[in-house]
Write a protein that holds these residues in place. Structure first.
Motif, PDB file in Angstrom:
ATOM      1  N   ALA A 309       0.835  -1.205   0.000  1.00  0.00           N
ATOM      2  CA  ALA A 309       0.000   0.000   0.000  1.00  0.00           C
ATOM      3  C   ALA A 309       0.873   1.259   0.000  1.00  0.00           C
ATOM      4  N   LEU A 310       1.948   1.236   0.778  1.00  0.00           N
ATOM      5  CA  LEU A 310       2.877   2.370   0.793  1.00  0.00           C
ATOM      6  C   LEU A 310       3.534   2.563  -0.572  1.00  0.00           C
ATOM      7  N   TYR A 311       3.946   1.472  -1.179  1.00  0.00           N
ATOM      8  CA  TYR A 311       4.556   1.518  -2.503  1.00  0.00           C
ATOM      9  C   TYR A 311       3.558   2.037  -3.532  1.00  0.00           C
ATOM     10  N   HIS A 312       2.322   1.585  -3.415  1.00  0.00           N
ATOM     11  CA  HIS A 312       1.263   1.983  -4.338  1.00  0.00           C
ATOM     12  C   HIS A 312       1.063   3.503  -4.312  1.00  0.00           C
ATOM     13  N   ALA A 313       1.079   4.069  -3.112  1.00  0.00           N
ATOM     14  CA  ALA A 313       0.892   5.521  -2.986  1.00  0.00           C
ATOM     15  C   ALA A 313       1.948   6.279  -3.768  1.00  0.00           C
ATOM     16  N   SER A 314       3.195   5.852  -3.666  1.00  0.00           N
ATOM     17  CA  SER A 314       4.275   6.542  -4.377  1.00  0.00           C
ATOM     18  C   SER A 314       4.216   6.288  -5.874  1.00  0.00           C
ATOM     19  N   LEU A 315       3.913   5.062  -6.268  1.00  0.00           N
ATOM     20  CA  LEU A 315       3.843   4.741  -7.708  1.00  0.00           C
ATOM     21  C   LEU A 315       2.796   5.595  -8.411  1.00  0.00           C
ATOM     22  N   LYS A 316       1.696   5.880  -7.734  1.00  0.00           N
ATOM     23  CA  LYS A 316       0.666   6.725  -8.349  1.00  0.00           C
ATOM     24  C   LYS A 316       1.168   8.160  -8.547  1.00  0.00           C
ATOM     25  N   ILE A 317       2.057   8.620  -7.685  1.00  0.00           N
ATOM     26  CA  ILE A 317       2.656   9.945  -7.886  1.00  0.00           C
ATOM     27  C   ILE A 317       3.581   9.913  -9.095  1.00  0.00           C
TER      28      ILE A 317
END
Length: 432
Positions: A309-317
């Motif tokens: 979930a943490l990785y997902h947040a950054s990937l969307k940026i």
């Protein structure tokens, strides 16, 4: 571009920067209410402001659905890794099928070496960079010993020439050619953690394959930093962490790449686990491992939902910013400006107090400038910290500064240089 050592000039560059607003999507560390100039993204990226909401979503799923969260809700955990695969693939130049988020970096390096380091009596050596990050050194040493070889015999380290700080591509290629018949694996970092040198990955891959070896890369300092094309460059495998330039939090989940040409190779060994088993038959609980198609077949344990979930947040940026190409363009300018500012500090001091050991050409470096402080190095680093400039210290006298294009500004670089100048004059000029 002709740079100027003026704050107004740095601010003008920020005004022209189409990525400047992205810095407001991250949380900067503070001390006594004063934010740091954060130049340590090569060690740990900043927290995206959206990270908490992405984690909260999964915590809410856990709270409201408990075990049914594996199959129900907007992001069922059973398939959550697939939400990340397209985004990951775009960042490292691969298809979604060729990448997978799982485990942590050195664990994945070991798992991939099980498949891709297959020594024989005549071909058992590994070529790597001298001065690679210790985790790589330890992993490779232990893999070699596991197969019954002495690291002194099986590991060939390519070192910089005398008096130089970075590796010559010609020397790397020559080492591969000279030992070709004995090489089982060429395993390099994409970017050297100490100097920031970006290796010529396509040339190394081509040379390794010409010698009959498998070629892999540790992209800890390259993924999310520089444009890589793992599939097109025909690299066999790679792995990376997500907590540096990809801002996925301390100890964040790792990623792997396996080139699709290896998907149908049933002779590859692997350390198998339930989560890498064919997805359609996984819950039959039968004996006899049948791997899931693609990189997912290298999974061992069940998916790590909160780290993803943490990785997902950054990937969307990253997706919102246009992925790597626009970031790389800004990164080249940021590091060039930082090199210029360091030169200006030396000029004002009247001697070379700070020697840059990162390659001078933009195409040979990532978002990092490493400097040797020739006098009072640790004292200067500590003073920078006290003046709210947060970089990274490496023994015995190297300060690594990493201006990250997603959240650093040209004004950050100017202000860091201004404070370095003030500190240097105080500590060095007044004491020597």
């Amino acid at each position: 571009m002709l740079f100027e050592n003026q704050r107004a000039f740095a601010q003008s560059l920020d005004q022209q920067d189409p990525l400047h607003a992205f810095r407001h999507e991250f949380l900067f560390p503070q001390q006594n209410g004063i934010p740091f100039i954060y130049l340590c993204g090569n060690s740990l990226g900043l927290q995206p402001k959206t990270a908490r909401s992405y984690v909260d979503q999964q915590l809410n799923n856990w709270e409201n659905m408990a075990v049914e969260g594996w199959f129900e809700g907007d992001t069922p955990w059973m398939y959550y890794h697939k939400e990340l695969k397209r985004l990951m693939g775009t960042i490292v130049g691969a298809s979604a099928a060729e990448v997978c988020p799982m485990n942590t970096l050195t664990v994945n390096l070991h798992l991939l070496m099980v498949s891709f380091y297959r020594p024989t009596a005549g071909r058992f050596k590994i070529i790597m960079e001298a001065g690679a990050f210790p985790s790589d050194q330890y992993a490779i040493e232990s893999q070699v010993r596991f197969h019954g070889y002495d690291p002194k015999d099986a590991i060939i380290e390519v070192a910089p020439r005398a008096g130089e700080n970075t590796l010559s591509t010609a020397d790397i290629l020559a080492a591969i050619a000279d030992n070709g018949e004995q090489i089982a694996l060429v395993l390099f970092g994409g970017i050297n953690y100490f100097t920031g040198q970006w290796f010529d990955m396509p040339a190394i891959t081509q040379a390794g394959h010409a010698a009959g070896a498998v070629v892999g890369f540790d992209l800890a300092h390259a993924a999310g930093n520089v444009p890589v094309k793992l599939h097109d460059w025909d690299i066999d495998f790679a792995c990376w962490c997500s907590y540096k330039y990809q801002n996925a939090g301390p100890g964040g989940i790792s990623g792997i790449f396996v080139h699709e040409k290896h998907f149908s190779d049933t002779s590859l060994h692997r350390f198998a686990g339930w989560w890498g088993y064919n997805e359609q038959q996984r819950f039959k609980m039968e004996k006899g491992f049948i791997p899931e198609a693609g990189a997912d077949g290298w999974q061992v344990s069940c998916t790590q939902v909160i780290p993803m979930a943490l990785y997902h947040a950054s990937l969307k940026i990253f997706e919102k910013a246009g992925f790597i190409e626009p970031l790389r363009k800004k990164s080249e300018q940021l590091t060039a400006y930082l090199c210029y500012i360091i030169g200006e500090v030396n000029k004002q001091l009247g001697f070379e107090q700070y020697k840059i050991i990162t390659p001078a050409t933009a195409e040979d470096r990532g978002a990092q400038v490493s400097i040797v402080a020739k006098h009072n190095a640790k004292e200067i680093f500590n003073a920078l910290m006290a003046h709210h400039v947060l970089g990274d210290w490496r023994e015995p006298n190297v300060i690594r500064l990493s201006p990250v294009p997603l959240y650093n500004s040209f004004e950050d670089v100017f202000l860091a240089g201004e404070r370095l100048m003030t500190i240097s004059k105080t500590i060095i000029t007044h004491r020597n």
